[in-house]
Motif scaffolding. Structure first.
Motif, PDB file in Angstrom:
ATOM      1  N   UNK A 449       0.858  -1.197   0.000  1.00 33.36           N
ATOM      2  CA  UNK A 449       0.000   0.000   0.000  1.00 33.36           C
ATOM      3  C   UNK A 449       0.889   1.241   0.000  1.00 33.36           C
ATOM      4  N   UNK A 450       0.620   2.149  -0.929  1.00 33.01           N
ATOM      5  CA  UNK A 450       1.314   3.443  -0.983  1.00 33.01           C
ATOM      6  C   UNK A 450       0.278   4.542  -0.830  1.00 33.01           C
ATOM      7  N   UNK A 451       0.637   5.583  -0.104  1.00 33.07           N
ATOM      8  CA  UNK A 451      -0.241   6.748  -0.005  1.00 33.07           C
ATOM      9  C   UNK A 451       0.542   7.992  -0.386  1.00 33.07           C
ATOM     10  N   UNK A 452      -0.151   8.934  -0.994  1.00 39.03           N
ATOM     11  CA  UNK A 452       0.480  10.182  -1.390  1.00 39.03           C
ATOM     12  C   UNK A 452      -0.459  11.348  -1.197  1.00 39.03           C
ATOM     13  N   UNK A 453       0.108  12.503  -0.888  1.00 43.06           N
ATOM     14  CA  UNK A 453      -0.721  13.702  -0.718  1.00 43.06           C
ATOM     15  C   UNK A 453       0.136  14.944  -0.896  1.00 43.06           C
ATOM     16  N   UNK A 454      -0.538  16.005  -1.247  1.00 43.05           N
ATOM     17  CA  UNK A 454       0.096  17.314  -1.364  1.00 43.05           C
ATOM     18  C   UNK A 454      -0.115  18.064  -0.061  1.00 43.05           C
ATOM     19  N   UNK A 455       0.957  18.563   0.549  1.00 40.06           N
ATOM     20  CA  UNK A 455       0.832  19.316   1.789  1.00 40.06           C
ATOM     21  C   UNK A 455       0.010  20.578   1.562  1.00 40.06           C
ATOM     22  N   UNK A 456      -0.888  20.858   2.488  1.00 38.87           N
ATOM     23  CA  UNK A 456      -1.699  22.069   2.416  1.00 38.87           C
ATOM     24  C   UNK A 456      -1.165  23.182   3.300  1.00 38.87           C
ATOM     25  N   UNK A 457      -0.041  22.941   3.966  1.00 40.74           N
ATOM     26  CA  UNK A 457       0.484  23.956   4.878  1.00 40.74           C
ATOM     27  C   UNK A 457       1.906  24.402   4.546  1.00 40.74           C
ATOM     28  N   UNK A 458       2.603  23.637   3.704  1.00 44.05           N
ATOM     29  CA  UNK A 458       3.970  23.999   3.326  1.00 44.05           C
ATOM     30  C   UNK A 458       4.082  23.986   1.809  1.00 44.05           C
ATOM     31  N   UNK A 459       4.605  25.061   1.252  1.00 43.91           N
ATOM     32  CA  UNK A 459       4.689  25.216  -0.191  1.00 43.91           C
ATOM     33  C   UNK A 459       5.583  24.149  -0.824  1.00 43.91           C
ATOM     34  N   UNK A 460       5.126  23.609  -1.948  1.00 41.72           N
ATOM     35  CA  UNK A 460       5.947  22.713  -2.752  1.00 41.72           C
ATOM     36  C   UNK A 460       6.181  21.339  -2.182  1.00 41.72           C
ATOM     37  N   UNK A 472      11.136  -6.803   0.293  1.00 42.17           N
ATOM     38  CA  UNK A 472      11.460  -6.747  -1.135  1.00 42.17           C
ATOM     39  C   UNK A 472      10.424  -5.927  -1.896  1.00 42.17           C
ATOM     40  N   UNK A 473       9.150  -6.195  -1.637  1.00 49.37           N
ATOM     41  CA  UNK A 473       8.085  -5.443  -2.316  1.00 49.37           C
ATOM     42  C   UNK A 473       8.148  -3.974  -1.918  1.00 49.37           C
ATOM     43  N   UNK A 474       8.410  -3.727  -0.637  1.00 54.49           N
ATOM     44  CA  UNK A 474       8.511  -2.355  -0.134  1.00 54.49           C
ATOM     45  C   UNK A 474       9.626  -1.603  -0.853  1.00 54.49           C
ATOM     46  N   UNK A 475      10.781  -2.236  -0.961  1.00 56.74           N
ATOM     47  CA  UNK A 475      11.924  -1.585  -1.606  1.00 56.74           C
ATOM     48  C   UNK A 475      11.644  -1.280  -3.074  1.00 56.74           C
ATOM     49  N   UNK A 476      10.990  -2.211  -3.750  1.00 56.27           N
ATOM     50  CA  UNK A 476      10.656  -1.991  -5.162  1.00 56.27           C
ATOM     51  C   UNK A 476       9.733  -0.780  -5.313  1.00 56.27           C
ATOM     52  N   UNK A 477       8.731  -0.692  -4.454  1.00 52.44           N
ATOM     53  CA  UNK A 477       7.786   0.435  -4.524  1.00 52.44           C
ATOM     54  C   UNK A 477       8.499   1.751  -4.217  1.00 52.44           C
ATOM     55  N   UNK A 478       9.359   1.739  -3.196  1.00 52.92           N
ATOM     56  CA  UNK A 478      10.093   2.951  -2.839  1.00 52.92           C
ATOM     57  C   UNK A 478      10.989   3.410  -3.990  1.00 52.92           C
ATOM     58  N   UNK A 479      11.707   2.483  -4.586  1.00 55.23           N
ATOM     59  CA  UNK A 479      12.615   2.842  -5.680  1.00 55.23           C
ATOM     60  C   UNK A 479      11.854   3.399  -6.879  1.00 55.23           C
ATOM     61  N   UNK A 480      10.668   2.872  -7.130  1.00 58.14           N
ATOM     62  CA  UNK A 480       9.836   3.390  -8.223  1.00 58.14           C
ATOM     63  C   UNK A 480       9.418   4.823  -7.946  1.00 58.14           C
ATOM     64  N   UNK A 481       8.991   5.080  -6.708  1.00 59.24           N
ATOM     65  CA  UNK A 481       8.575   6.441  -6.332  1.00 59.24           C
ATOM     66  C   UNK A 481       9.759   7.409  -6.416  1.00 59.24           C
ATOM     67  N   UNK A 482      10.898   6.975  -5.907  1.00 58.14           N
ATOM     68  CA  UNK A 482      12.104   7.818  -5.945  1.00 58.14           C
ATOM     69  C   UNK A 482      12.455   8.216  -7.371  1.00 58.14           C
ATOM     70  N   UNK A 483      12.420   7.266  -8.273  1.00 55.85           N
ATOM     71  CA  UNK A 483      12.791   7.533  -9.654  1.00 55.85           C
ATOM     72  C   UNK A 483      11.845   8.552 -10.287  1.00 55.85           C
TER      73      UNK A 483
END
Length: 488
Positions: A449-460, A472-483
């Motif tokens: 499970x991955x969650x994402x959001x845009x901060x409403x209190x800090x710019x950018x 292993x699955x966690x690392x794969x998901x993290x590396x995809x997000x990082x890229x």
């Protein structure tokens, strides 16, 4: 002010949940204009001339408070003011006990020291945010700010100094059923991060005979111990290093944010205990409070196994959005009875004469948690063992130079993960926006499970979080997000 400056200031100032801005972008002229717009809203929309003004310990909070008092009196408002820095929770208590008053808390919560802002409530402590509150809440105040509306009043208001800290502590002890009792077993180290909640927390626990040691107790708007966000581990590295040397001498580390409306709880191994684990642990006690119930709000980042644990115990779980004002609106409408965000916010409700008051109180949460632990430690151990079954990367951030790049990055993450077979969840039960997204996939050998959001209190700022059944699955998901994030 030029029309260009007015529009730029307004867009930097008004956010989804409250007022938040870097203080060097908010000069006295702009702040006075904000106060004029708020006074116009209070008198013409809320139909009251009574307001409570409080502040945290941030630099310039005091000078902004003086400007607000002067401006509100000139508009004919009668102002009750807590002169010394207090927690936002104590501020809510003050408003709840004066339901015919609006309220403004001058604070930037957990943001870096150079931020300032306000949290605004209406009558009966009703949350005021974008699209939330009478006449659209902050939307109306934004409009009044742009137009430069103000109250033309020849009769000045009054100012009265108040202090509710003793009443707040007395209420908390009585409401949690601890009056006449002791918390004699639990050993606590409390880090206040130089914020404004130390007095009320220490007063209550010392009255109950608890073994509690304070760190960074004195309010200091420079926040010398670090940015006052207690769930970001690097912000409390000095505290963790100090407490590490005291192993065996404490059971829990409580860390409070700058305005005291977040409480992060770490165990004796200095592991962060997820707020969804905490809310599950104290759910029975919360349900038995005078304003209790069985509808538990969990956010998109909650520990996945907690939902079934609560439902197996007879509670109904409800997905909640990000943002204190939106969650309080759900409390007000009785969609939920209490809730937790993984940002270490906890939400309760008080009911008096059939009026629902949404409430945040880290003092109540700290007292209830401590009382539960003294009565039954095994249940907490069981829940923490569930947390340890899951591999996770706590919420981390990426910064982008503009909103367009920020939105593009989030959209590319969603697109890539959906192409890889993930399901997307971004709506609440009523079909409204979650204000974030959840990406979930079941693999033949586990889940993620991955969650994402845009901060409403800090710019950018974009925030991401990951859970998985395997490293292993966690690392794969993290590396995809990082890229993706670093390639935008």
């Amino acid at each position: 002010m030029t029309s260009e400056k007015i529009l730029k200031t307004a867009n930097n100032l008004f956010h989804a949940y409250d007022i938040r801005i870097e203080r060097n972008e908010l000069d006295n002229e702009s702040f006075n204009r904000l106060c004029d717009a708020e006074a116009y809203y209070i008198k013409n929309v809320l139909k009251t001339n009574k307001i409570i003004v409080s502040r945290d310990t941030r630099l310039k909070s005091g000078s902004y408070m003086q400007l607000a008092i002067d401006r509100f009196i000139s508009a004919g408002l009668d102002v009750l003011v807590s002169l010394n820095p207090i927690s936002t929770c104590q501020f809510y208590f003050s408003v709840i006990n004066r339901p015919n008053h609006a309220g403004i808390m001058i604070t930037a919560s957990h943001n870096p020291p150079w931020y300032t802002g306000e949290k605004i409530v209406g009558l009966n402590c009703e949350p005021i945010a974008a699209h939330v509150g009478p006449a659209g809440g902050l939307d109306a105040i934004y409009d009044f700010f742009i137009k430069g509306l103000f109250v033309d009043n020849t009769t000045k208001g009054t100012v009265t100094v108040i202090s509710d800290v003793d009443d707040y502590v007395n209420f908390a002890i009585k409401y949690t059923g601890l009056e006449g009792k002791k918390l004699s077993k639990i050993r606590i180290i409390a880090d206040f991060m130089s914020g404004s909640s130390g007095f009320e927390i220490m007063s209550a626990f010392q009255r109950l005979g608890a073994n509690i040691t304070a760190l960074n107790l004195v309010p200091d708007g420079n926040f010398p111990s670090g940015t006052p966000n207690p769930i970001v581990r690097k912000n409390i590295e000095n505290t963790l290093s100090l407490v590490e040397k005291k192993k065996g001498e404490f059971d829990f580390l409580f860390v409070f944010d700058g305005d005291g409306d977040r409480i992060a709880i770490y165990n004796s191994d200095l592991e962060f205990i997820s707020p969804s684990i905490i809310i599950s642990y104290i759910a029975n006690s919360l349900s038995m409070l005078p304003s209790g119930g069985i509808k538990v709000g969990l956010d998109s980042k909650s520990v996945p196994l907690v939902k079934s644990e609560l439902e197996n115990s007879g509670f109904k779980t409800v997905l909640i959005p990000n943002g204190h004002s939106l969650i309080k609106d759900m409390l007000k409408k009785e969609i939920i009875s209490f809730a937790a965000e993984e940002t270490a916010h906890y939400y309760l409700r008080l009911i008096n004469d059939n009026v629902v008051f949404p409430f945040e109180s880290t003092l109540l949460i700290a007292l209830i948690f401590s009382s539960c632990w003294e009565q039954d430690r095994s249940q907490l151990d069981k829940l923490i063992s569930l947390q340890k079954l899951i591999y996770s990367i706590p919420e981390w951030s990426y910064f982008f130079e503009n909103d367009e790049k920020k939105a593009l990055a989030l959209e590319q993450v969603k697109s890539r993960f959906t192409n890889d077979g993930y399901e997307v969840f971004d709506k609440l039960e009523d079909g409204s926006s979650l204000g974030a997204f959840i990406l979930e996939k079941k693999f033949c050998n586990g889940w993620c499970r991955a969650t994402g959001r845009s901060s409403q209190s800090e710019k950018g700022l974009v925030r991401m979080m990951l859970y998985s059944s395997s490293q292993e699955i966690l690392n794969d998901a993290f590396n995809t997000i990082e890229k993706i994030m670093k390639g935008v």
